[in-house]
Scaffold this motif. Structure first.
Motif, PDB file in Angstrom:
ATOM      1  N   GLU A   1     -56.975 -97.864  67.673  1.00  0.00           N
ATOM      2  CA  GLU A   1     -57.853 -98.158  66.548  1.00  0.00           C
ATOM      3  C   GLU A   1     -58.954 -97.112  66.517  1.00  0.00           C
ATOM      4  N   LEU A   2     -59.247 -96.609  65.332  1.00  0.00           N
ATOM      5  CA  LEU A   2     -60.347 -95.670  65.152  1.00  0.00           C
ATOM      6  C   LEU A   2     -61.425 -96.336  64.314  1.00  0.00           C
ATOM      7  N   SER A   3     -62.671 -96.119  64.712  1.00  0.00           N
ATOM      8  CA  SER A   3     -63.798 -96.635  63.944  1.00  0.00           C
ATOM      9  C   SER A   3     -64.967 -95.676  64.119  1.00  0.00           C
ATOM     10  N   VAL A   4     -65.910 -95.742  63.212  1.00  0.00           N
ATOM     11  CA  VAL A   4     -67.124 -94.940  63.335  1.00  0.00           C
ATOM     12  C   VAL A   4     -68.127 -95.778  64.126  1.00  0.00           C
ATOM     13  N   ALA A   5     -68.741 -95.175  65.124  1.00  0.00           N
ATOM     14  CA  ALA A   5     -69.708 -95.876  65.968  1.00  0.00           C
ATOM     15  C   ALA A   5     -70.990 -95.058  66.072  1.00  0.00           C
ATOM     16  N   PRO A   6     -72.150 -95.722  65.995  1.00  0.00           N
ATOM     17  CA  PRO A   6     -73.412 -94.985  66.102  1.00  0.00           C
ATOM     18  C   PRO A   6     -73.661 -94.456  67.512  1.00  0.00           C
ATOM     19  N   ASP A   7     -73.092 -95.137  68.517  1.00  0.00           N
ATOM     20  CA  ASP A   7     -73.277 -94.758  69.914  1.00  0.00           C
ATOM     21  C   ASP A   7     -72.024 -95.122  70.702  1.00  0.00           C
ATOM     22  N   PRO A   8     -71.781 -94.445  71.817  1.00  0.00           N
ATOM     23  CA  PRO A   8     -70.659 -94.839  72.668  1.00  0.00           C
ATOM     24  C   PRO A   8     -70.991 -96.122  73.429  1.00  0.00           C
ATOM     25  N   GLU A   9     -69.963 -96.816  73.847  1.00  0.00           N
ATOM     26  CA  GLU A   9     -70.138 -97.945  74.762  1.00  0.00           C
ATOM     27  C   GLU A   9     -70.447 -97.364  76.147  1.00  0.00           C
ATOM     28  N   PRO A  10     -71.085 -98.137  77.027  1.00  0.00           N
ATOM     29  CA  PRO A  10     -71.463 -97.604  78.345  1.00  0.00           C
ATOM     30  C   PRO A  10     -70.308 -97.034  79.163  1.00  0.00           C
ATOM     31  N   THR A  11     -69.099 -97.563  78.993  1.00  0.00           N
ATOM     32  CA  THR A  11     -67.962 -97.095  79.797  1.00  0.00           C
ATOM     33  C   THR A  11     -67.086 -96.072  79.075  1.00  0.00           C
ATOM     34  N   ASP A  12     -67.462 -95.682  77.856  1.00  0.00           N
ATOM     35  CA  ASP A  12     -66.664 -94.728  77.080  1.00  0.00           C
ATOM     36  C   ASP A  12     -66.717 -93.330  77.683  1.00  0.00           C
ATOM     37  N   THR A  13     -65.625 -92.609  77.519  1.00  0.00           N
ATOM     38  CA  THR A  13     -65.586 -91.177  77.800  1.00  0.00           C
ATOM     39  C   THR A  13     -65.941 -90.480  76.493  1.00  0.00           C
ATOM     40  N   ILE A  14     -66.805 -89.475  76.562  1.00  0.00           N
ATOM     41  CA  ILE A  14     -67.253 -88.771  75.358  1.00  0.00           C
ATOM     42  C   ILE A  14     -66.644 -87.379  75.329  1.00  0.00           C
ATOM     43  N   VAL A  15     -65.971 -87.059  74.228  1.00  0.00           N
ATOM     44  CA  VAL A  15     -65.382 -85.740  74.019  1.00  0.00           C
ATOM     45  C   VAL A  15     -66.162 -85.085  72.877  1.00  0.00           C
ATOM     46  N   VAL A  16     -66.673 -83.879  73.115  1.00  0.00           N
ATOM     47  CA  VAL A  16     -67.463 -83.179  72.107  1.00  0.00           C
ATOM     48  C   VAL A  16     -66.837 -81.816  71.836  1.00  0.00           C
ATOM     49  N   THR A  17     -66.608 -81.511  70.569  1.00  0.00           N
ATOM     50  CA  THR A  17     -66.120 -80.206  70.141  1.00  0.00           C
ATOM     51  C   THR A  17     -66.918 -79.800  68.912  1.00  0.00           C
ATOM     52  N   ASP A  18     -67.629 -78.697  68.996  1.00  0.00           N
ATOM     53  CA  ASP A  18     -68.422 -78.171  67.876  1.00  0.00           C
ATOM     54  C   ASP A  18     -69.300 -79.238  67.217  1.00  0.00           C
ATOM     55  N   GLY A  19     -69.901 -80.085  68.009  1.00  0.00           N
ATOM     56  CA  GLY A  19     -70.793 -81.115  67.493  1.00  0.00           C
ATOM     57  C   GLY A  19     -70.120 -82.405  67.078  1.00  0.00           C
ATOM     58  N   ALA A  20     -68.800 -82.417  67.003  1.00  0.00           N
ATOM     59  CA  ALA A  20     -68.059 -83.638  66.675  1.00  0.00           C
ATOM     60  C   ALA A  20     -67.887 -84.448  67.958  1.00  0.00           C
ATOM     61  N   ARG A  21     -68.188 -85.751  67.864  1.00  0.00           N
ATOM     62  CA  ARG A  21     -68.101 -86.599  69.048  1.00  0.00           C
ATOM     63  C   ARG A  21     -67.036 -87.673  68.870  1.00  0.00           C
ATOM     64  N   VAL A  22     -66.202 -87.819  69.897  1.00  0.00           N
ATOM     65  CA  VAL A  22     -65.200 -88.876  69.945  1.00  0.00           C
ATOM     66  C   VAL A  22     -65.480 -89.683  71.202  1.00  0.00           C
ATOM     67  N   PHE A  23     -65.538 -91.004  71.027  1.00  0.00           N
ATOM     68  CA  PHE A  23     -65.768 -91.921  72.132  1.00  0.00           C
ATOM     69  C   PHE A  23     -64.448 -92.621  72.446  1.00  0.00           C
ATOM     70  N   LEU A  24     -64.019 -92.551  73.701  1.00  0.00           N
ATOM     71  CA  LEU A  24     -62.757 -93.164  74.112  1.00  0.00           C
ATOM     72  C   LEU A  24     -63.024 -94.340  75.035  1.00  0.00           C
ATOM     73  N   ASP A  25     -62.440 -95.513  74.722  1.00  0.00           N
ATOM     74  CA  ASP A  25     -62.578 -96.613  75.671  1.00  0.00           C
ATOM     75  C   ASP A  25     -61.779 -96.254  76.922  1.00  0.00           C
TER      76      ASP A  25
END
Length: 93
Positions: free
Chosen positions: A39-63
């Protein structure tokens, strides 16, 4: 760890920009199970246990489950002329 193509990074930034309350957020990917997939959704912040992937300012939060499942994958995207986005996963070379 998941990586993003430039096209995917641009798509993530465009999607997040459409949600005013998440302007500094990212796209969150959650593993919803074998029958449903991711499932993909827009989130204002990652969850505490999320892995954060950043490329050129784009952020993806992975559970946690998605981070493990997508560890060797590349997130790509196809941008439609009508503003639509279609994401795809590939295998890292």
């Amino acid at each position: 760890m998941l990586t993003m193509t430039q096209t995917a990074a641009e798509a993530v930034k465009q999607i997040v920009a459409r949600v005013p309350q998440a302007e500094d957020g990212g796209v969150r990917i959650r593993d919803a199970g074998a029958d449903t997939g991711f499932e993909l959704s827009v989130a204002p912040d990652p969850e505490p246990t999320d892995t954060i992937v950043v490329t050129d300012g784009a952020r993806v939060f992975l559970d946690e489950t998605a981070a493990h499942a997508l560890d060797d994958r590349v997130l790509d995207a196809e941008l439609g002329g009508d503003g639509s986005v279609r994401f795809a996963l590939g295998t890292q070379a």
